[in-house]
Structure formats: structure tokens, C-alpha cells
Design a protein around this motif. Structure first.
Motif, PDB file in Angstrom:
ATOM      1  N   LYS A   1      47.894  36.091  28.759  1.00 31.81           N
ATOM      2  CA  LYS A   1      46.958  36.339  27.658  1.00 31.81           C
ATOM      3  C   LYS A   1      47.683  36.527  26.328  1.00 31.81           C
ATOM      4  CE  LYS A   1      43.723  38.866  30.604  1.00 31.81           C
ATOM      5  NZ  LYS A   1      43.167  40.209  30.856  1.00 31.81           N
ATOM      6  N   HIS A   2      48.998  36.654  26.387  1.00 30.67           N
ATOM      7  CA  HIS A   2      49.774  36.992  25.190  1.00 30.67           C
ATOM      8  C   HIS A   2      50.871  35.964  24.925  1.00 30.67           C
ATOM      9  CE1 HIS A   2      47.715  40.821  25.034  1.00 30.67           C
ATOM     10  NE2 HIS A   2      47.891  40.882  26.333  1.00 30.67           N
ATOM     11  N   ILE A   3      50.466  34.738  24.740  1.00 28.98           N
ATOM     12  CA  ILE A   3      51.413  33.671  24.442  1.00 28.98           C
ATOM     13  C   ILE A   3      51.813  33.786  22.973  1.00 28.98           C
ATOM     14  CG2 ILE A   3      51.724  31.176  24.275  1.00 28.98           C
ATOM     15  CD1 ILE A   3      49.793  30.950  26.688  1.00 28.98           C
ATOM     16  N   ILE A   4      53.098  33.731  22.722  1.00 32.17           N
ATOM     17  CA  ILE A   4      53.640  33.901  21.372  1.00 32.17           C
ATOM     18  C   ILE A   4      54.084  32.544  20.836  1.00 32.17           C
ATOM     19  CG2 ILE A   4      55.434  35.043  20.018  1.00 32.17           C
ATOM     20  CD1 ILE A   4      54.423  37.370  21.515  1.00 32.17           C
ATOM     21  N   ILE A   5      53.601  32.226  19.664  1.00 32.13           N
ATOM     22  CA  ILE A   5      54.001  30.981  19.022  1.00 32.13           C
ATOM     23  C   ILE A   5      55.214  31.267  18.151  1.00 32.13           C
ATOM     24  CG2 ILE A   5      53.299  29.170  17.415  1.00 32.13           C
ATOM     25  CD1 ILE A   5      50.395  29.775  18.325  1.00 32.13           C
ATOM     26  N   GLN A   6      56.246  30.485  18.342  1.00 31.47           N
ATOM     27  CA  GLN A   6      57.476  30.678  17.575  1.00 31.47           C
ATOM     28  C   GLN A   6      57.255  30.155  16.164  1.00 31.47           C
ATOM     29  OE1 GLN A   6      60.968  29.055  19.395  1.00 31.47           O
ATOM     30  NE2 GLN A   6      62.170  29.211  17.549  1.00 31.47           N
ATOM     31  N   ASP A   7      57.270  31.048  15.213  1.00 31.80           N
ATOM     32  CA  ASP A   7      57.063  30.686  13.817  1.00 31.80           C
ATOM     33  C   ASP A   7      57.700  31.769  12.957  1.00 31.80           C
ATOM     34  OD1 ASP A   7      56.218  29.487  11.496  1.00 31.80           O
ATOM     35  OD2 ASP A   7      54.176  30.241  11.630  1.00 31.80           O
ATOM     36  N   TYR A   8      58.938  31.594  12.589  1.00 28.72           N
ATOM     37  CA  TYR A   8      59.659  32.631  11.867  1.00 28.72           C
ATOM     38  C   TYR A   8      59.136  32.756  10.446  1.00 28.72           C
ATOM     39  CZ  TYR A   8      63.443  35.790  10.846  1.00 28.72           C
ATOM     40  OH  TYR A   8      64.166  36.902  10.518  1.00 28.72           O
TER      41      TYR A   8
ATOM     42  N   LEU B   1      60.810  50.302  22.991  1.00 34.14           N
ATOM     43  CA  LEU B   1      60.168  50.131  24.288  1.00 34.14           C
ATOM     44  C   LEU B   1      58.648  50.164  24.147  1.00 34.14           C
ATOM     45  CD1 LEU B   1      60.956  50.115  27.428  1.00 34.14           C
ATOM     46  CD2 LEU B   1      60.269  52.487  27.354  1.00 34.14           C
ATOM     47  N   ASN B   2      58.133  51.130  23.381  1.00 36.54           N
ATOM     48  CA  ASN B   2      56.692  51.256  23.176  1.00 36.54           C
ATOM     49  C   ASN B   2      56.108  50.039  22.456  1.00 36.54           C
ATOM     50  OD1 ASN B   2      56.855  53.756  24.382  1.00 36.54           O
ATOM     51  ND2 ASN B   2      56.794  54.893  22.473  1.00 36.54           N
ATOM     52  N   ILE B   3      56.790  49.582  21.436  1.00 36.19           N
ATOM     53  CA  ILE B   3      56.307  48.414  20.686  1.00 36.19           C
ATOM     54  C   ILE B   3      56.324  47.168  21.565  1.00 36.19           C
ATOM     55  CG2 ILE B   3      56.902  46.820  18.809  1.00 36.19           C
ATOM     56  CD1 ILE B   3      57.620  49.309  17.173  1.00 36.19           C
ATOM     57  N   GLY B   4      57.399  46.974  22.304  1.00 37.25           N
ATOM     58  CA  GLY B   4      57.490  45.823  23.200  1.00 37.25           C
ATOM     59  C   GLY B   4      56.377  45.804  24.221  1.00 37.25           C
TER      60      GLY B   4
ATOM     61  N   ALA C   1      63.453  45.064  23.953  1.00 37.44           N
ATOM     62  CA  ALA C   1      64.582  44.346  23.373  1.00 37.44           C
ATOM     63  C   ALA C   1      65.448  45.307  22.585  1.00 37.44           C
ATOM     64  CB  ALA C   1      64.076  43.233  22.460  1.00 37.44           C
ATOM     65  N   ASN C   2      66.711  44.956  22.438  1.00 44.58           N
ATOM     66  CA  ASN C   2      67.574  45.742  21.571  1.00 44.58           C
ATOM     67  C   ASN C   2      67.099  45.541  20.128  1.00 44.58           C
ATOM     68  OD1 ASN C   2      68.695  43.326  20.532  1.00 44.58           O
ATOM     69  ND2 ASN C   2      70.378  43.378  21.993  1.00 44.58           N
ATOM     70  N   ALA C   3      67.682  46.259  19.195  1.00 46.28           N
ATOM     71  CA  ALA C   3      67.204  46.240  17.807  1.00 46.28           C
ATOM     72  C   ALA C   3      67.236  44.834  17.200  1.00 46.28           C
ATOM     73  CB  ALA C   3      68.019  47.211  16.959  1.00 46.28           C
ATOM     74  N   LYS C   4      68.322  44.141  17.365  1.00 43.73           N
ATOM     75  CA  LYS C   4      68.467  42.816  16.761  1.00 43.73           C
ATOM     76  C   LYS C   4      67.410  41.848  17.296  1.00 43.73           C
ATOM     77  CE  LYS C   4      71.914  39.142  16.204  1.00 43.73           C
ATOM     78  NZ  LYS C   4      73.282  38.725  16.553  1.00 43.73           N
ATOM     79  N   THR C   5      67.211  41.836  18.598  1.00 44.69           N
ATOM     80  CA  THR C   5      66.257  40.929  19.215  1.00 44.69           C
ATOM     81  C   THR C   5      64.824  41.310  18.862  1.00 44.69           C
ATOM     82  OG1 THR C   5      67.798  40.482  21.020  1.00 44.69           O
ATOM     83  CG2 THR C   5      65.479  39.969  21.419  1.00 44.69           C
ATOM     84  N   LEU C   6      64.516  42.606  18.873  1.00 45.83           N
ATOM     85  CA  LEU C   6      63.154  43.029  18.522  1.00 45.83           C
ATOM     86  C   LEU C   6      62.841  42.664  17.076  1.00 45.83           C
ATOM     87  CD1 LEU C   6      60.524  44.388  19.397  1.00 45.83           C
ATOM     88  CD2 LEU C   6      61.450  46.524  18.507  1.00 45.83           C
ATOM     89  N   TYR C   7      63.783  42.867  16.187  1.00 44.08           N
ATOM     90  CA  TYR C   7      63.581  42.501  14.779  1.00 44.08           C
ATOM     91  C   TYR C   7      63.199  41.023  14.664  1.00 44.08           C
ATOM     92  CZ  TYR C   7      64.553  41.626   9.856  1.00 44.08           C
ATOM     93  OH  TYR C   7      64.450  41.243   8.546  1.00 44.08           O
ATOM     94  N   LYS C   8      63.906  40.162  15.368  1.00 43.34           N
ATOM     95  CA  LYS C   8      63.606  38.719  15.353  1.00 43.34           C
ATOM     96  C   LYS C   8      62.224  38.446  15.942  1.00 43.34           C
ATOM     97  CE  LYS C   8      68.328  36.994  15.600  1.00 43.34           C
ATOM     98  NZ  LYS C   8      69.306  36.279  16.402  1.00 43.34           N
ATOM     99  N   ARG C   9      61.918  39.080  17.065  1.00 42.94           N
ATOM    100  CA  ARG C   9      60.622  38.841  17.708  1.00 42.94           C
ATOM    101  C   ARG C   9      59.455  39.297  16.836  1.00 42.94           C
ATOM    102  NH1 ARG C   9      61.689  40.646  24.013  1.00 42.94           N
ATOM    103  NH2 ARG C   9      63.218  39.024  24.445  1.00 42.94           N
ATOM    104  N   LEU C  10      59.615  40.439  16.192  1.00 45.44           N
ATOM    105  CA  LEU C  10      58.543  40.939  15.318  1.00 45.44           C
ATOM    106  C   LEU C  10      58.293  39.972  14.163  1.00 45.44           C
ATOM    107  CD1 LEU C  10      59.389  44.751  15.273  1.00 45.44           C
ATOM    108  CD2 LEU C  10      57.494  43.629  16.481  1.00 45.44           C
ATOM    109  N   ASN C  11      59.350  39.402  13.629  1.00 42.46           N
ATOM    110  CA  ASN C  11      59.182  38.411  12.574  1.00 42.46           C
ATOM    111  C   ASN C  11      58.614  37.100  13.117  1.00 42.46           C
ATOM    112  OD1 ASN C  11      59.895  39.281   9.812  1.00 42.46           O
ATOM    113  ND2 ASN C  11      61.762  39.962  10.820  1.00 42.46           N
TER     114      ASN C  11
END
Length: 177
Positions: free
Chosen positions: A106-113, A138-141, A149-159
Motif C-alpha cells: 500500500k506504500h509504494i514510493i516513487i523515486q523523485d528527488y 525508527l519512528n519516522i521509518g 535507516a541511518n541518518a544519511k539514508t533517511l535524509y535521502k529517503r525523506l527527500n
């Protein structure tokens, strides 16, 4: 309408998905030693397929995801939490229950930086460099279904998914989006 193809790490993942969803179309990339013919197939046919990447929520899975995604134009992503993919000492898509896979689908993410979140805002929110940063990530993920994700990866995913500072504040301090 394009046919949907789920890209997974290995044959165990394919067998598991096909057992749960008999009509699903999958392709295995052969684990960390990504098979050249599988990658060539994806690159060659990406304009005719809706490609969804579904890899193990561990370091090797993320490494494979990054490599495959970098070779494709518009792959979509599905993330699962490590806790639901764990069986004894192993982590893998082949261990995820149908209930958890149904939710992940239900939560497909489209890659669009889009770079909607600055690094400064990320740090101000306490997601990096603070004593409770790991728990916040952890809570946000979990809330956004993008996995821990670690900080670097989560930052990228959020963007990648276009999250703003205000969106994250709602998650951390009250109303979920």
C-alpha cells in the motif's frame, strides 16, 4: 497499462511472493552478485514495465537497491521493517508475512528527488547528532513505511518522497500524516 514487475534479491524471495500472490511477476537479481543478464533485462525493458524494487531491509539489500535504482529511470520502491523480515538470525523478504506484505504494498514510493528538506532542518528535528535520534528515525521509518535507516539514508529517503520539515514535525510531535 504497463505490466508490474517486482525486483527481488533472490529465488527464495521470488518463491515466497509467488506462494502468497500467485499472479505476481518477479525477477531475481541474484543477490549481492547482481546478475548482469537480470540487470540488462531491466534496463532494456524499463520503458515497458512498472518496476518495483523490494529488497531485504539490511545493508546488502540497500546496497543492491542503490545499484539497481541508479541504472533505471523511474523505479518505484517498497520498504519493509527489519522486525517483520526477521527470522532467527536472518533478515529477508522471504520471512515477511502476507499481512505485512499487504501493508507494504500500500506504500509504494516513487523515486523523485525533490530536496524538500534541508540538512539543517533534518538536524534541527533531532534526526542526526542527538541522543534520541535513532529512536526518532525508527519512528519516522515505521510511520512512513520506509523502514529504519541511518541518518544519511533517511535524509535521502525523506527527500525522495517529498517530506518537509513541517510534515516530519507532525509525525514526531502529534498528528501523523
Amino acid at each position: 497499462m504497463k505490466k508490474t514487475l517486482f525486483v527481488v534479491e533472490g529465488t527464495h524471495d521470488e518463491h515466497h511472493l509467488k506462494a502468497l500472490y500467485p499472479n505476481i511477476e518477479t525477477i531475481s537479481v541474484g543477490g549481492s552478485a547482481i546478475q548482469k543478464d537480470s540487470l540488462d533485462f531491466l534496463v532494456k525493458h524499463q520503458d515497458n514495465l512498472e518496476i518495483i524494487l523490494l529488497f531485504d531491509p539490511d545493508f546488502p539489500g540497500e546496497k543492491i537497491r542503490k545499484h539497481i535504482a541508479s541504472q533505471l529511470k523511474n523505479p518505484k520502491h517498497i520498504y519493509v521493517d527489519q522486525n517483520v523480515a526477521r527470522h532467527k538470525r536472518k533478515i529477508g523478504i522471504e520471512h515477511v508475512s502476507k499481512i505485512h506484505l499487504d501493508e507494504a504494498l500500500k506504500h509504494i514510493i516513487i523515486q523523485d528527488y525533490k530536496n524538500t528538506l534541508s540538512k539543517e532542518a533534518f538536524i534541527e528535528l533531532g534526526l542526526e547528532g542527538h541522543k534520541d535520534a535513532k529512536q526518532k528515525r525508527l519512528n519516522i521509518g515505521k510511520d512512513l513505511h520506509i523502514g529504519y535507516a541511518n541518518a544519511k539514508t533517511l535524509y535521502k529517503r525523506l527527500n525522495l518522497i517529498g517530506m518537509t520539515k513541517e510534515d516530519i514535525q507532525r509525525i514526531l510531535y502529534g498528528t501523523s500524516i
